[in-house]
Write an enzyme that holds these catalytic residues in place. Sequence first.
Site, PDB file in Angstrom:
ATOM      1  CE  LYS A 112      -4.256  -2.140   1.329  1.00  0.00           C
ATOM      2  NZ  LYS A 112      -3.802  -3.621   1.484  1.00  0.00           N
TER       3      LYS A 112
HETATM    4  C1  LIG Z   1      -4.446  -4.636   0.719  1.00  0.00           C
HETATM    5  C2  LIG Z   1      -3.284  -5.857   0.816  1.00  0.00           C
HETATM    6  C3  LIG Z   1      -3.834  -6.866   0.032  1.00  0.00           C
HETATM    7  C4  LIG Z   1      -4.943  -6.747  -1.041  1.00  0.00           C
HETATM    8  O1  LIG Z   1      -4.890  -5.705  -1.988  1.00  0.00           O
HETATM    9  P1  LIG Z   1      -6.202  -5.274  -2.962  1.00  0.00           P
HETATM   10  O2  LIG Z   1      -5.875  -4.062  -3.549  1.00  0.00           O
HETATM   11  O3  LIG Z   1      -7.094  -4.708  -1.694  1.00  0.00           O
HETATM   12  O4  LIG Z   1      -6.854  -6.388  -3.696  1.00  0.00           O
HETATM   13  C5  LIG Z   1      -2.972  -7.846  -0.288  1.00  0.00           C
HETATM   14  N1  LIG Z   1      -2.077  -8.096   0.507  1.00  0.00           N
HETATM   15  C6  LIG Z   1      -1.312  -7.253   1.365  1.00  0.00           C
HETATM   16  C7  LIG Z   1      -0.213  -7.316   2.143  1.00  0.00           C
HETATM   17  C8  LIG Z   1      -2.329  -5.876   1.665  1.00  0.00           C
HETATM   18  O5  LIG Z   1      -1.914  -5.074   2.603  1.00  0.00           O
END
Ligand SMILES: *Cc1c(COP(=O)(O)O)cnc(C)c1O
Length: 468
Positions: A112
């Site tokens: 993120k």
């Molecule tokens: C948020 C997250 C996901 C999922 O990503 P999306 O964009 O919601 O599909 C997968 N792995 C981790 C470690 C995350 O923080």
Amino acid sequence: MRYVSTRGEAPARDFEGVLLAGLAEDGGLFLPESWPLLSAAEWRALRGRPYPEVAARLMAPFAEGSLGEETLLELAQAAYAGFGHAATAPLVQVAPRLFSLELFHGPTLAFKDMAMQMLGRLFDHVLAKRGERVTIVGATSGDTGSAAIEAFRDRAAIDVAILHPQGRTSEVQRRQMTTVLAPNIRNIAIEGSFDDCQDLVKAMFNDAPFRREMRLSAVNSINWARIAAQVPYYAYAALALGAPDRPVAVSVPTGNFGNVLAAWVARRMGLPIERLIIGANRNDILARFLAANDMRVQSVEPSLSPSMDIQVSSNFERLLFELLGRDPAATTEIMRRFRAEGHMPVPDTAWKKATTLFHGSTLSDEGTLGEIRRLWRESAYLADPHTAIGMAAARGHLPEDTGIPVIVAATAHPAKFPDAVERATGFRPPLPERLADLYSREERYGVLPAELGAVEDAVRQHARRNAA
Ligand SMILES: *Cc1c(COP(=O)(O)O)cnc(C)c1O
């Protein structure tokens, strides 16, 4: 570039408008009016370029009319300067045709950061230009809150208040939020659950006078700018593997569908991505959709990959709109019935279209530990549980054409989920050097009951103090 809502009732906006608004007024999600397309020569020109350059070039068409490529480059260079790897998002081979695209070298060790660090700079730039301030409020069960706090700390025009459920996040996750002592950041532990935190945030947004007074804003995963900032890393990796002259496949551990949607966007922009593979844990609504056109809401079950423990993949609406030939009336009706009945009635023609490109699979906790163990034994590669799910899905859906490599989105650093990694391998992965003192840093946060009045007072006080 103009943006339209998937529900068709909100006025079109420019990039700045969708950045600051997040959700459209009609409850829909914003999408660009048309998809920018790069020629083979334009893709080739990006091969071997530093990550911030690729990011600026690929985000520029989406920001056209609001920010130029040169400004985007400055923002991207600042956004990715703090990453712990000179390649920003390095590509590591783990097996024949299997590559790990490491998206976890940012400040909070999860993917993120890739988008959120850029979003923080974009907000700051746009607000400074307009002479405006905003207050960002959000609820978090872990990853999103810390990524937002790291991205918005010390930004002049933005105050941030993040709610987390007291005692219900992991210690690493809590400390990543509460040890940020920047004056514009306020952490609030709520005596309640994550749902209580989310309800409080919704209630603040629904309190119109408060919303106006505080100029509330949100940075959740439906913000288009976050998707736009996730497109570049797929191109960066595909180019390194020979695109546009060699096709690739992509495998993504998926929750809200934002990350895999960004890969789909890269494909729309002309990148030869032949196949999009979706990995799910036992909360596998998307895998069930792809297997049998059965998008049905079930209760959320906790798993070893908590960032994918979701019920409804909110970004799926964007793909649905595209599968329906950009028909806002049909999208609105399907979303209305999904909300009312818990089952999404996707027409078979649209579903079939999705299955020609998307492939999904589900992995149990046991399977996840098995994949972490296998990667460690066979390749001396340490993966976190989310990444392991993407790896296993990729193995299960390798394209038949043996020339096609699969890029797996590695979404978290293994040290972020030390318990699961220890169960699989027998040892705890250490935190990277720059975070090694996390457990001895000073923490600061308030504790409040799950009451709207008390939380609004705290947010108001926080914003006033900074304005004074
Ligand atoms: C948020 C997250 C996901 C999922 O990503 P999306 O964009 O919601 O599909 C997968 N792995 C981790 C470690 C995350 O923080």
